[in-house]
Design a protein around this motif. Structure first.
Motif, PDB file in Angstrom:
ATOM      1  N   ILE A 229      -0.661  -2.444   0.874  1.00 40.12           N
ATOM      2  CA  ILE A 229       0.731  -2.619   1.377  1.00 40.12           C
ATOM      3  C   ILE A 229       1.746  -1.379   1.193  1.00 40.12           C
ATOM      4  O   ILE A 229       2.586  -1.194   2.176  1.00 40.12           O
ATOM      5  N   ASP A 230       1.700  -1.169   0.039  1.00 39.25           N
ATOM      6  CA  ASP A 230       2.449   0.115  -0.350  1.00 39.25           C
ATOM      7  C   ASP A 230       2.317   1.303   0.496  1.00 39.25           C
ATOM      8  O   ASP A 230       3.294   2.027   0.931  1.00 39.25           O
TER       9      ASP A 230
ATOM     10  N   THR B 152       0.325  -0.650  10.527  1.00 42.14           N
ATOM     11  CA  THR B 152       1.668  -1.479  10.430  1.00 42.14           C
ATOM     12  C   THR B 152       2.276  -1.681  11.837  1.00 42.14           C
ATOM     13  O   THR B 152       2.723  -2.655  12.345  1.00 42.14           O
TER      14      THR B 152
ATOM     15  N   TRP C 160      -2.571   3.986   7.804  1.00 39.54           N
ATOM     16  CA  TRP C 160      -1.878   2.757   7.502  1.00 39.54           C
ATOM     17  C   TRP C 160      -0.528   2.555   8.151  1.00 39.54           C
ATOM     18  O   TRP C 160      -0.201   1.512   8.730  1.00 39.54           O
TER      19      TRP C 160
ATOM     20  N   MET D 146       1.134   1.081   3.571  1.00 35.52           N
ATOM     21  CA  MET D 146       1.341   0.728   5.031  1.00 35.52           C
ATOM     22  C   MET D 146       2.843   0.883   5.409  1.00 35.52           C
ATOM     23  O   MET D 146       3.391   0.911   6.640  1.00 35.52           O
TER      24      MET D 146
END
Length: 273
Positions: free
Chosen positions: A63-64, A248, A244, A66
């Motif tokens: 997530i970081d 997103t 990534w 993305m």
């Protein structure tokens, strides 16, 4: 006498099941519990639990990476998004055109033969519904090559079963009074269908068609994963190179497209039905 009646009432306790039925119910749930435990053990026999325990850390790291999305990449997505909408729309039209006669052949009150024609129509419906559009696309890309044509046909083949099933059920539920009135005038079979059956099923048909288009918008976004064109092609390539932030952005575009399509389909259904 009153005292005896009171004691009898205290002994009489209402039970939803007899003791035998209660034991059967408990035995059934016990067997279901054992089966669930067994299936869980079998499914997770090869699970590497170290990776499962480490999953929250890996998810946080992903997530970081993305965020933030690569907003400038959207300039390359307009054409792919347009292709996705075309795949969904043209695929829906193809599926509806093919599903319409199949539905009349599958309905008991309109099929020419319940022993021969109807089973064939039901088989077509079952075949279409049992094979996912992604599998259809994979097969068609192998036959036709990569591109949006394979995606359109895949969406169309997948839509046949959905549209035909709901439509033939609507045909079987029509009011037969108007059908009998048309037939009593000496109208042909085609005229009866045209003037007595189609007006009754038209609202349901329009609702089914719009609903299926809404579903196909979502399904067409991933067909690019197997080379059938659309925005899924960019999603696949971005994931392959671990870009990534691009992934997103593509996911956000897909989410926005689905939300807008659901809003539009709901509005159109309210206007037409």
């Amino acid at each position: 006498m009153d005292k005896k009646m009171g004691e009898l009432e205290q002994k009489l306790v209402w039970e939803s099941h007899t003791k035998r039925k209660a034991w059967i119910v408990w035995g059934f749930w016990f067997a279901i519990t054992l089966l669930t435990i067994y299936c869980w053990v079998e499914m997770n026999e090869d699970t590497i639990w170290f990776f499962v325990y480490d999953a929250p850390v890996q998810a946080a790291d992903l997530i970081d990476r993305m965020f933030p999305p690569e907003w400038l990449y959207i300039n390359k997505l307009y054409k792919a998004l347009w292709d996705t909408l075309n795949i969904a729309t043209l695929g829906t039209l193809l599926g509806v055109i093919l599903a319409f006669p199949v539905a009349f052949l599958a309905a008991r009150n309109t099929t020419p033969s319940t022993k021969f024609v109807r089973p064939v129509a039901l088989f077509i419906i079952a075949s279409s519904r049992s094979i996912n559009s992604l599998i259809w696309a994979l097969l068609l890309v192998t036959i036709l090559g990569p591109g949006i044509l394979a995606g359109i046909i895949a969406i169309g083949l997948r839509s046949i079963g959905f549209v035909a099933k709901l439509l033939y059920e609507s045909i079987e539920e029509i009011n037969t009074t108007s059908v009998e009135a048309i037939e009593s005038t000496g109208a042909s079979r085609f005229q009866t269908i045209n003037y007595a059956i189609i007006p009754q099923i038209l609202p349901a048909f329009l609702g089914i068609m719009i609903f299926r288009w809404d579903i196909n918008i979502r399904e067409s976004t991933i067909l690019g994963l197997v080379g059938a064109g659309g925005i899924g092609l960019f999603l696949s390539s971005s994931m392959n190179i671990l870009a990534w932030p691009q992934v997103t952005l593509i996911i956000l575009v897909i989410l926005a497209t689905v939300i807008v399509s659901e809003y539009l389909s709901a509005k159109v259904r309210r206007l037409l039905i």
